[in-house]
Enzyme design. Structure first.
Site, PDB file in Angstrom:
ATOM      1  N   GLU A  96      39.768  41.571  45.115  1.00 58.22           N
ATOM      2  CA  GLU A  96      40.574  40.509  45.707  1.00 58.22           C
ATOM      3  C   GLU A  96      42.071  40.888  45.658  1.00 58.22           C
ATOM      4  O   GLU A  96      42.511  41.653  44.812  1.00 58.22           O
ATOM      5  CB  GLU A  96      40.371  39.199  44.944  1.00 58.22           C
ATOM      6  CG  GLU A  96      38.937  38.685  44.974  1.00 58.22           C
ATOM      7  CD  GLU A  96      38.769  37.460  44.109  1.00 58.22           C
ATOM      8  OE1 GLU A  96      38.939  36.345  44.619  1.00 58.22           O
ATOM      9  OE2 GLU A  96      38.454  37.636  42.918  1.00 58.22           O
ATOM     10  N   ASP A 142      37.492  44.177  40.605  1.00 53.58           N
ATOM     11  CA  ASP A 142      37.564  43.037  41.525  1.00 53.58           C
ATOM     12  C   ASP A 142      38.574  43.377  42.618  1.00 53.58           C
ATOM     13  O   ASP A 142      39.749  43.608  42.338  1.00 53.58           O
ATOM     14  CB  ASP A 142      37.993  41.792  40.744  1.00 53.58           C
ATOM     15  CG  ASP A 142      38.027  40.535  41.594  1.00 53.58           C
ATOM     16  OD1 ASP A 142      37.807  40.622  42.817  1.00 53.58           O
ATOM     17  OD2 ASP A 142      38.271  39.447  41.025  1.00 53.58           O
TER      18      ASP A 142
END
Length: 481
Positions: free
Chosen positions: A316, A314
């Site tokens: 982010e 991920d």
């Protein structure tokens, strides 16, 4: 020195190293197979006739198989162009293939007993003149009830040319079947083949809550895999290394693995660790190849130490612009999705039996093919699943080349209420052959549990599995410090 012809063949072959991608195969027939595709344009400018094997999912060099009691696998011989004469290869069980693999990769895989493997009396793959693909060769295997359910075993196969003007590169004339004998273990595999991932905010939610949801008719768990959200990658400025770190909540679950995670695995559920940047300039998309290899070793150590089944990438919270490490620090590159492709490839190379799930968001909305040692390797050959952001749908074939539709996750749901999928959207997935779905932040103590979360899981049970959700009412609180 190797002759130039050999070097050209090695350079031109488009075969991914140990492409396992997390297949769930208990048995298959020619009628229900899904054959992947290979980019043969990479061979078109060469006159030599090259041969390569694929399994029923289009993977090359290796397969990953889970089975109960018995299972089988289909293999095919493919040619890069049509030939005027018949071409054939033999397939034999050869212990030396695994011994060599273990030495090259510092691995310790054990043999799947030859006595439990059934090959045809004449195990031959033949491509007839004027054709480019053989009929399938079926390899069958049975359980003796003595193998560990927690280990991967290997069926090592040697491929030899027996007729035709056909070349197989010497280092690639083998096939490894990584086998897990799940006989006697409960499983989450439903007849429709759909996989449900529960990405759980473990700062406040007990993973054991995933055990509370089953299906009325099949008696299977609704959830196939837990994603722990999340571990972090950290750049250590003193040592210059990128390592894993965990906050107190994640560390508590890892330290008490037997209590919080193993019960899920004992019921057939997989457990993945989320890996995210942590605002320090390092990220999934700015590691140089040598740093990718080092961080992949760190990831392997984590998976080995805590018996994890894979990882969830991920992107982010990456602060690339604030640090621009690639300008001043060796081992970093300008941020690009191709760097994450390389990281996933290195992780897969070290742990071909583990699943790699990518959250298709931000810089890694797509992962391009990469070039390693003169070979083109598609991201779908080392990424097992890719899931889109909340409420987003659409085919991902161009974003993750080589990834089968069944492993594309669409219409992910956010159970804090940000996005709850409609039944019509789930049905659209079914009709389109998409068989991966993620829910985030399932939490039975949240106020919307009764009127949003639970109805959503009921829709999942009905649309994906043609079944009825059974919730046992048991809620597991956060009970660690």
């Amino acid at each position: 020195m190797k002759n130039m012809k050999y070097l050209n063949l090695l350079k031109l072959q488009c075969m991914a190293l140990l492409m396992l991608g997390g297949l769930f195969i208990s048995s298959c027939t020619e009628d229900d197979m899904t054959v992947g595709t290979v980019d043969e344009k990479l061979y078109e400018f060469h006159d030599d006739l090259l041969g390569y094997l694929t399994d029923s999912q289009g993977k090359q060099l290796a397969s990953n198989v889970e089975f109960r009691s018995s299972g089988d696998l289909l293999l095919y011989l493919n040619l890069t162009k049509k030939t005027t004469s018949d071409c054939a290869v033999s397939v034999v069980y050869d212990e030396n293939v695994l011994e060599d693999y273990n030495v090259r990769n510092s691995a310790s895989y054990e043999l799947f007993p030859q006595s439990q493997v059934m090959l045809p009396e004449e195990a031959v793959l033949e491509v007839k003149a004027g054709e480019k693909k053989s009929s399938p060769l079926q390899i069958s295997f049975v359980s003796n009830g003595e193998l560990s359910m927690d280990k991967k075993y290997v069926i090592p196969l040697k491929i030899n040319v027996i007729s035709g003007n056909l070349d197989l590169v010497q280092e690639e004339n083998t096939w490894l079947v990584f086998v897990t004998d799940k006989t006697g273990m409960p499983d989450c595999n439903k007849a429709s083949g759909v996989k449900i991932f529960s990405c759980m905010e473990v700062n406040d939610t007990n993973p054991l809550n995933n055990l509370s949801f089953t299906l009325k008719n099949s008696k299977k768990l609704l959830i196939d895999a837990l994603i722990m959200f999340s571990g972090n990658m950290m750049y250590n400025r003193e040592t210059g290394q990128v390592t894993m770190k965990y906050n107190a909540n994640v560390q508590a679950l890892l330290d008490k693995n037997e209590h919080y995670l193993k019960p899920l695995q004992d019921h057939g559920m997989k457990v993945f660790m989320g890996i995210m940047p942590d605002h320090d300039g390092s990220g999934l998309c700015n590691l140089a190849p040598e740093t990718c290899r080092e961080f992949a070793l760190e990831i392997k150590a984590m998976c080995d130490a805590y018996n994890l089944d894979g990882i969830f990438l991920d992107e982010e919270y990456a602060d690339y612009n604030d640090y621009n490490l690639y300008l001043t620090v060796p081992g970093f590159v300008r941020p690009a999705a191709s760097a994450c492709s390389r990281l996933a490839y290195e992780v897969h190379k070290l742990q071909p039996e583990k699943d790699i799930v990518v959250y298709a968001y931000g810089t890694i909305f797509s992962l391009p093919s990469i070039y390693v040692d003169g070979r083109t390797i598609q991201s779908g050959e080392y990424v097992t699943y890719a899931v889109r952001d909340y409420g987003v749908a659409g085919n991902m074939s161009s974003s993750f080349p080589g990834l089968p539709k069944s492993n594309m996750g669409l219409y992910s749901q956010e159970y804090t209420g940000r996005f709850i999928a409609k039944k019509s959207q789930l049905q659209w997935m079914v009709d389109g052959g998409y068989k991966t779905h993620m829910i985030f932040a399932m939490y039975p103590y949240r106020l919307n549990f009764e009127y949003q979360q639970l109805p959503s899981m009921q829709d999942i049970a009905e649309v994906f599995f043609d079944d009825e959700l059974v919730y046992d009412g048991v809620k597991y609180p956060k009970d660690w410090e």
